[in-house]
Each structure stands twice: as structure tokens, then as C-alpha cells.
Design an enzyme around this catalytic site. Structure first.
Site, short mmCIF file in Angstrom:
data_model
loop_
_atom_site.label_atom_id
_atom_site.label_comp_id
_atom_site.label_asym_id
_atom_site.label_seq_id
_atom_site.Cartn_x
_atom_site.Cartn_y
_atom_site.Cartn_z
N HIS A 143 62.72 49.27 -23.16
CA HIS A 143 61.41 48.76 -22.75
C HIS A 143 60.63 48.21 -23.95
O HIS A 143 60.32 48.95 -24.87
CB HIS A 143 60.61 49.86 -22.05
CG HIS A 143 59.23 49.41 -21.67
ND1 HIS A 143 58.09 50.09 -22.05
CD2 HIS A 143 58.80 48.33 -20.98
CE1 HIS A 143 57.03 49.46 -21.58
NE2 HIS A 143 57.42 48.40 -20.93
N ILE A 174 60.58 49.31 -29.25
CA ILE A 174 61.49 49.31 -28.09
C ILE A 174 61.63 50.77 -27.65
O ILE A 174 62.11 51.61 -28.42
CB ILE A 174 62.89 48.74 -28.45
CG1 ILE A 174 62.81 47.29 -28.94
CG2 ILE A 174 63.85 48.88 -27.26
CD1 ILE A 174 62.53 46.24 -27.88
N GLU A 175 61.19 51.08 -26.45
CA GLU A 175 61.40 52.43 -25.93
C GLU A 175 62.79 52.49 -25.29
O GLU A 175 63.05 51.81 -24.30
CB GLU A 175 60.31 52.78 -24.91
CG GLU A 175 58.94 52.89 -25.57
CD GLU A 175 57.81 53.18 -24.58
OE1 GLU A 175 57.33 54.32 -24.57
OE2 GLU A 175 57.42 52.26 -23.84
N VAL A 176 63.65 53.26 -25.90
CA VAL A 176 65.03 53.41 -25.40
C VAL A 176 65.04 54.64 -24.50
O VAL A 176 64.81 55.76 -24.96
CB VAL A 176 66.01 53.56 -26.57
CG1 VAL A 176 67.42 53.82 -26.07
CG2 VAL A 176 65.96 52.33 -27.48
N VAL A 233 56.19 55.90 -22.59
CA VAL A 233 55.17 56.56 -23.42
C VAL A 233 54.06 55.61 -23.87
O VAL A 233 52.88 55.93 -23.71
CB VAL A 233 55.81 57.29 -24.62
CG1 VAL A 233 54.74 57.79 -25.60
CG2 VAL A 233 56.63 58.49 -24.12
#
Lengths: 311, 311
Positions: free
Chosen positions: A128, A139-141, A177
Site C-alpha cells: 500500500h 510502502i505498507e507491506v 497504519v
């Protein structure tokens, strides 16, 4: 050379295309989108336009044309619609190699939900971004509980290699988050505007000149750790904990006691993690903070000045 | 020439002293604090130390020595203690001219509470900084309901003249606004750490690389206005409102319906205010955002790189 297929090329897809192009001169990108104006939309970016001419970017009109045994990564940013995504992934899975990486840029539909119809649902990983992904480093993995650690690691490595800052979330959380934190703050901002304490423009000025400026340099825990001086976060919370609790009470956000936690459990946890992460607060830490803050402020003021002169 | 008296000179007082000194070469500052190590503490700042030698800063050991008919501004940043402050102000009021400005840098005790024992309680105005005040531009100017608009204006003018960014709060709100927004976010961050979604360090990395970076350039409403493209904030909220509400539900923050508001009332208000403040989203607005964001990122990366090389 990596063959990347982008499914869905709205603003986010186009920006990811630019990011992937900047990663290496040899990667090839296939974009797949049913929109009628795809050619002219892609040509809106000089970088992508040039890559189209050079053959580094190509357009595919069907999923079968976009995904093949030569594809290394499929990244999806199509409609934010559960039905679309759950139908997509089994079809993609049938067209690509078993080691092809499967990523979704969804801002809210967890991998475990999207992958429900797949033969190997654990293959799907959420990556994301924060808009626009070509600039914003986060980048939210977010793997599903079924995702092997190896696939998490490969997503992290990819985005580190393009100079971004991937962070792995260990649970699939509503809104992930970054947005979650932002939306909780937004709710309180809306409340304060609704109550007539401040205007929308005041909220923006307040955030830009305090927490935005500060958190561009150091996030909240690191900042509050600094704020406690030699005693770090524990001292900060001891000094200011009463005010924090009054705000939580007044803002109608719940006390941790409500969730069956006593304060001590989360307090100990965040104090320990903060101390482990940053060590004792040293003069150098504050000097770094102040120096970086001054430079950020200088840059923002310079850009604001230029923007107001051209208006 | 302005004669400024600072009552209470901990870290915040010292930093304000530096700010006031930078405002003009002729202002004179009297610092009043019972701490035994006051001389050596002040000498920790080269700027203040030089001003002490030049006589621009002087030390007063009693309130009677610190406040006189020559004093133009008294600014207090003593202990965050209601009893201390309510006892202080009537004493100060008796020593200074009727037009002397009276300011408190409190982070939480409203002017209406502090001034309860004063002959003219409306004279007292809160000027709440963000730490350190010599660098961070925000000053929250919080009058009591009894404060004349003229005294609000004079506080705003003073801090604008030093290059800071005063914002007037129209109601005395628990925690004021900047801390209130930060503490509401902190609560959710603590919750996510407690639940094991992310670590303290992850939260900081997430905030620094997304909302911190973004909000240093444009606050939340301006950013979401941009995020809606041509349709502005209204389009953004229409697109993403479902996710926002899911986060509010999941995070346990209340729905506005609870407060007797239906969504439409606050929605219309923030959409209208945002449109009035920023106008329709133009390409220039996004170009400014992206250009300023890249420069902030460059500066922070440069400072982070230097800091890690010297460790």
C-alpha cells in the site's frame, strides 16, 4: 531484467509505472486497463511516454495478453471493490509462473480477503503506497496470515531497491497504519472545526507548523522520547501523562482500561521499545532534530514564497 | 524598544529568550527564576550569554525586581501548576502598567482559570508554543472568553513579527489543538503497538515517510482537498468516506452521530470551509505539493545520511 505487469492504471498506477521505470533501465512494464483513453492518459507523463516509444512500456488490452510465464511481478491497483479483486487473482494465478510475485496496492481490502478464491492465497501481498507513490517513500507491506516470510522479504527488497521505505504490518488492520493514524486525527480535526474552535485553514496551519514539520524529521515516539530529555519517553509520559489522559477523555477516545488493558502494560511496552530503538537521548539527537527541522522549514518557506509570488 | 519579562526559565523559557532576542537588537529581556543555577543555565546558550554581557538580558531574583511600570510584556512559563499560576497573576498585575501584555506559555491551564484572581482576568492570553519555540513556528494564541480582541491582535502581531505562525483558538479546549491532535494520534499508535501490528520504530518510520512528510508541506484538509482532484474535498470524502468510517468504528473513536450531529452537518461545514480557503484544486496546487515534498525529502535524507555517518 524484470517484467512487471500493472493492472489498473489510474493516477496511482501511472505513478507506480514512473517509480518502476526509475528503478532500472532494463525492466519492462506492461500496463493493462480497459479505459478507452489509456494511450493519451499514459502520454500525460513524459517519462512514460518516452518509455512507450522505446518499448519499455507496452499496453495490453486483456489479462491474457498482460500476464504470461514471462511475468515476474503483477501489481494491481484496479477498482477498490472486493468482487473485482477476488475474481481477478485466480485468473492471474492461472496465467503466471508459481514464483511470480503478486501484489495489490489496495488501500483497504486485505490480502486474505482478495485471495479467497486462489489456489495459493498466501502468494498475495498488499503493498500500500501513499499518494503519489513515485514521490512518497512509504510502502505498507501487508501479508495475509498465510503468506510465507520469503514473499514479504521480496516485496521489502524490491521497494528498498527503488529508494522507498517499506514497513511490514504484522496484522491486517482496517485502513492499515498510515491512513488509520491520519483518519483518527482527521476525526478530531473535524470535531474541532465543527465546534468552532478553529477553521479548516487554522487546522492546516497548526499541523504544518508543528506536528507536520516535526514528524517529517522524527516520528511521534522518537519525538516524545527527545521531549523527555535524559529520561526519554518514560519521563515525558510521567510529566505530561495527565494532559494526555485529559485529552483522551475529552476527545472521547477510549481509555486503554476499556479494552481490558491496564495502563502499565502498554506503557511498559512502548517505553521499552522506544529505549531499545533509540537508546538514551543524547545532545546529538536534539541537534539532529533541530538542524533537520530548520532545513525543512527553510525549504517549505522558500516554496511557499515562490507559490505565492506566482499566484 | 520593548521590555519583556520572562517568568520561569526552563528549556522553554530559554528558547523563548532566544526567540525574543532575535526579534530586534533593542528589546531588553528580564528573566526571573528562583533556580540556583540560573546563571550557568542561561550561559548554556551562546546567544543569551552574549546578551547577558551586553546588558540586553538581565536576571531578576524577585517578582518585584522583574516587573515594573517599564515592563511591556510579561510572559510566564513556570511550573504547570494551577495554584502557582493563579497566585502569580494578581501579583504581576499589581506591579505593571494597565497596558502591559500578560502572556502564559502553559500547555494546558486556560487563561480563564489562571486569571481567576485578577482584577482584569481578560488581560491574560495563552501563547502556547511547540517545543523548541525558537525554531517551531506555531504559537497557539488562546484568549479567555473575557479577553478583548485588541489583546488577541497584539499577541498575533508580535509573533508574526518574529516570523512565527500564530493561530488563534476561539475556544479554550483541553490540550489546545496541536497537542490534542497529536495525542489522539498517539493513542491510536500506542494501540497498534500494543496489538502487535507494528513496533514503535515502525510507527515512526510510517509517519516520517507519509503523513509527517506530507503535512510539513500541506495540512490534512488541504491534502485531502488535493486528493479529491477536480472535485476537491467533497469528492475525496465521497470516494474514501466508507474507509474513514470503518477506521473510526474499528479504532473506537465515536461516530459524529453520537454527539447529536448527523454526518451532513459537519461534512457540509468542512467541505465549504476547505473550498473557500483553497479554491478548486488546480494543477499548480499539485505541482507545488510535489515540488515542496521532494525538497523536504531531500533535506531529511541528507541530514539522516550525515547523522548515520557520524554515529
Amino acid at each position: 531484467m524484470t517484467n512487471i505487469t500493472l493492472i489498473g492504471t489510474g493516477t496511482i498506477g501511472l505513478s507506480f509505472c514512473q517509480l518502476h521505470l526509475s528503478r532500472s533501465a532494463t525492466d519492462r512494464i506492461t500496463v493493462c486497463d480497459p479505459r478507452a483513453d489509456l494511450d493519451s492518459f499514459l502520454s500525460g507523463s513524459e517519462q512514460v511516454s518516452a518509455a512507450l516509444r522505446e518499448g519499455r512500456v507496452r499496453i495490453a488490452r486483456s489479462l491474457e495478453e498482460a500476464c504470461s510465464l514471462a511475468t515476474d511481478i503483477v501489481q494491481e491497483q484496479g477498482p477498490e471493490n472486493e468482487a473485482f479483486k477476488t475474481r481477478l487473482w485466480p485468473r492471474v494465478e492461472a496465467l503466471v509462473r508459481p514464483d511470480c510475485l503478486l501484489w495489490s496496492s489496495t488501500s483497504g481490502i486485505p490480502a486474505s480477503v482478495q485471495g479467497a478464491g486462489m489456489a495459493s492465497p498466501g502468494r498475495l501481498v498488499v503493498v500500500h503506497p501513499f499518494n503519489p507513490p513515485s514521490i512518497m517513500p512509504l510502502i505498507e507491506v501487508v501479508p495475509s496470515p498465510a503468506t510465507p516470510e520469503e514473499l514479504v522479504r521480496r516485496a521489502v527488497e524490491y521497494f528498498e531497491a527503488v529508494g522507498h521505505r517499506p514497513v511490514v504490518l504484522r496484522k491486517e488492520t482496517v485502513g492499515f497504519v498510515a491512513n488509520r493514524l491520519a483518519f483518527v486525527l482527521l476525526r478530531e480535526a473535524v470535531h474541532l472545526v465543527d465546534e468552532g474552535v478553529v477553521s479548516v485553514e487554522d487546522v492546516d496551519a497548526i499541523v504544518e507548523n508543528s506536528i507536520g514539520l516535526r514528524w517529517s524529521v522524527k516520528g511521534p515516539f522518537a519525538s516524545y522520547h527527545d521531549g523527555g530529555g535524559r529520561g526519554g519517553l518514560a519521563a515525558f509520559l510521567a510529566n505530561i501523562g495527565g494532559t494526555i489522559q485529559s485529552v483522551w477523555d475529552d476527545a472521547g477516545v477510549v481509555n486503554f482500561a476499556r479494552d481490558g488493558h491496564d495502563g502499565a502494560s502498554w506503557l511498559d511496552k512502548v517505553v521499552k521499545q522506544t529505549g531499545d530503538a533509540y537508546g538514551p537521548v543524547r545532545d546529538e539527537s536534539l541537534e539532529y532534530r533541530d538542524r533537520a527541522t530548520r532545513r525543512v522549514l527553510e525549504v517549505v518557506r522558500d516554496e511557499k514564497g515562490k507559490a505565492s509570488r506566482t499566484e
